[in-house]
Write an enzyme that holds these catalytic residues in place. Structure first.
Site, short mmCIF file in Angstrom:
data_model
loop_
_atom_site.label_atom_id
_atom_site.label_comp_id
_atom_site.label_asym_id
_atom_site.label_seq_id
_atom_site.Cartn_x
_atom_site.Cartn_y
_atom_site.Cartn_z
N CYS A 100 1.02 -1.26 -0.10
CA CYS A 100 0.06 -0.10 0.05
C CYS A 100 0.96 1.23 0.13
O CYS A 100 0.53 2.37 -0.77
CB CYS A 100 -0.93 -0.02 1.18
SG CYS A 100 -2.08 1.39 1.38
N CYS A 200 -4.30 -1.33 5.67
CA CYS A 200 -3.81 -0.11 5.55
C CYS A 200 -5.32 0.64 4.89
O CYS A 200 -5.68 0.41 3.68
CB CYS A 200 -2.82 -0.10 4.42
SG CYS A 200 -2.68 1.38 3.54
#
EC number: 2.8.1.13
Length: 395
Positions: A100, A200
């Site tokens: 991410c 995330c």
């Protein structure tokens, strides 16, 4: 005034990051990333994105900075979620947070920020950025956060020089209690907010349910392998070739050849990972059972009794050459070169003494002490003191 776009996540760390930048005289813009729409797999009372974006908005209002939400769910699905499914399907365990940062926060998000005329992108990560000069050129360094307990440099181990050049980490010099204290003094709504535990920017996700959207449950056997099984005493190859010895130490053991006993059933080997001890649903053992290997082809989960089971430990791992990544490109090893370093194979693991061995086809990382639950698909990161030099996907 330099312009900084802060990824406001609705947590205390990014809130204080925005405040500190404002104090340092930057023009600050807050952006909230919306990365997920499907609430059916999130544990909804555990920080859904709606509550987070609302908190981010309140912080922006309090600080008097412009704020907007950007919807990156399409890119997130393509770059992170689809990748996760394909890795789990192969029996590997991906690290979505590392991905991410590389693919979303410091790529897609950074491009949006730069299109808004930003000079930098800032996040609430506990790490620091340094600079050094090599051959007359500025080289950026990724340094661990001052708060040893919270250091998040590992999650940024895939960043490039270009990404680091535009990144700021305002809270890297602070400890978590100091960050909370600043937030409380500023009366920010996030001051007492619990840290999010989820993927995330998605929030907390029930991983099995999440994976079941794509990976169908299929029943298989849980096999317990005795710690004295002959596969744990296979002799080293009689060779002077360093790469053959390293390959032997990094190789997966032939668990299919072990004599094990069936202790239960599972709903799909691809839902499990090395070192895991929860979620097996097998009781009545003298010590906890740990997963020592999964075989997604034959749909078998192999387990061992206790945290010291020999099936959990290996002295080396391998990274395929395309997946070897140097933040400090100037320190890249050439084939035949080695480097003594400190490394970790998971977030918050204390750094371990290790040696990098570079070959044409990839890199072996050999450890001074055997490591528990080296897991395919996770990242190994190597350091020199407090500087993270590079990383790679464990293969």
């Amino acid at each position: 005034m330099k312009r900084v776009v802060v990824g406001l996540s609705g947590g205390v760390d990014s809130s204080v990051a925005a405040y500190l930048l404002q104090q340092q005289g930057y023009e600050v813009i807050g952006l909230f990333m919306k990365n997920w729409h499907d609430d059916s797999v999130t544990i909804s009372n555990e920080c859904p994105w709606l509550e987070d974006s609302n908190d981010a908005l309140l912080v922006a209002e309090k600080l008097g900075i412009p704020f907007q939400t950007v919807d990156l769910s399409e890119q997130y699905k393509e770059k992170i979620v689809d990748y996760m499914f394909s890795e789990y399907e192969k029996g590997r365990t991906p690290n979505p947070d590392v991905l991410c940062n590389r693919e979303i926060k410091f790529d897609v998000f950074m491009k949006i920020a730069l299109s808004l005329g930003a000079d930098y992108v800032a996040t609430g990560h506990y790490c620091r950025k340094g600079e050094t000069e090599v051959g007359g050129k500025t080289v950026y360094q990724l340094l661990s956060g001052v708060d040893n307990n919270k250091d998040q440099s590992y999650f940024l181990c895939q960043l490039s020089q270009e990404q680091l050049a535009k990144a700021l980490f305002p809270i890297g010099e602070l400890t978590k209690p100091e960050v909370r204290k600043i937030a409380a003094e500023m009366d920010l709504v996030t001051a007492e907010k619990r840290d999010s535990q989820g993927l995330c920017f998605i929030g907390k996700v029930r991983l099995p349910e999440f994976l079941q959207q794509k990976l169908q449950p299929k029943e298989g056997l849980i096999i317990q392998v005795d710690k004295n099984d002959p596969i744990f005493s296979i002799p080293k190859p009689d060779t002077s070739s360093e790469s053959e010895l390293l390959a032997f130490e990094a190789a997966s053991l032939p668990f299919a050849d072990a004599t094990g006993k069936v202790v239960g059933k599972h709903q799909g080997a691809h839902y499990f990972t090395n070192g895991q001890r929860k979620g097996l649903g097998v009781g009545g053992t003298t010590e906890p059972l740990f997963i020592i290997a999964t075989d997604v082809e034959r749909n078998i989960v192999y387990t061992g009794l206790g945290s010291e089971h020999p099936g959990l430990f290996k002295k080396a791992l391998f990274v395929n050459q395309p997946e070897v990544h140097w933040i400090r490109e100037d320190l890249t090893l050439k084939p035949g070169e080695t480097l003594q370093t400190m490394a970790r194979i998971r977030y918050r693991q204390p750094l371990q003494k290790a040696t990098l061995h570079q070959f044409e086809h990839g890199m072996y990382v050999s450890f001074e002490e055997p490591q528990s639950a080296i897991t395919e698909g996770q990242f190994v990161a190597w350091y020199d003191g407090e500087e993270l030099l590079g990383s790679g996907v464990i293969s």
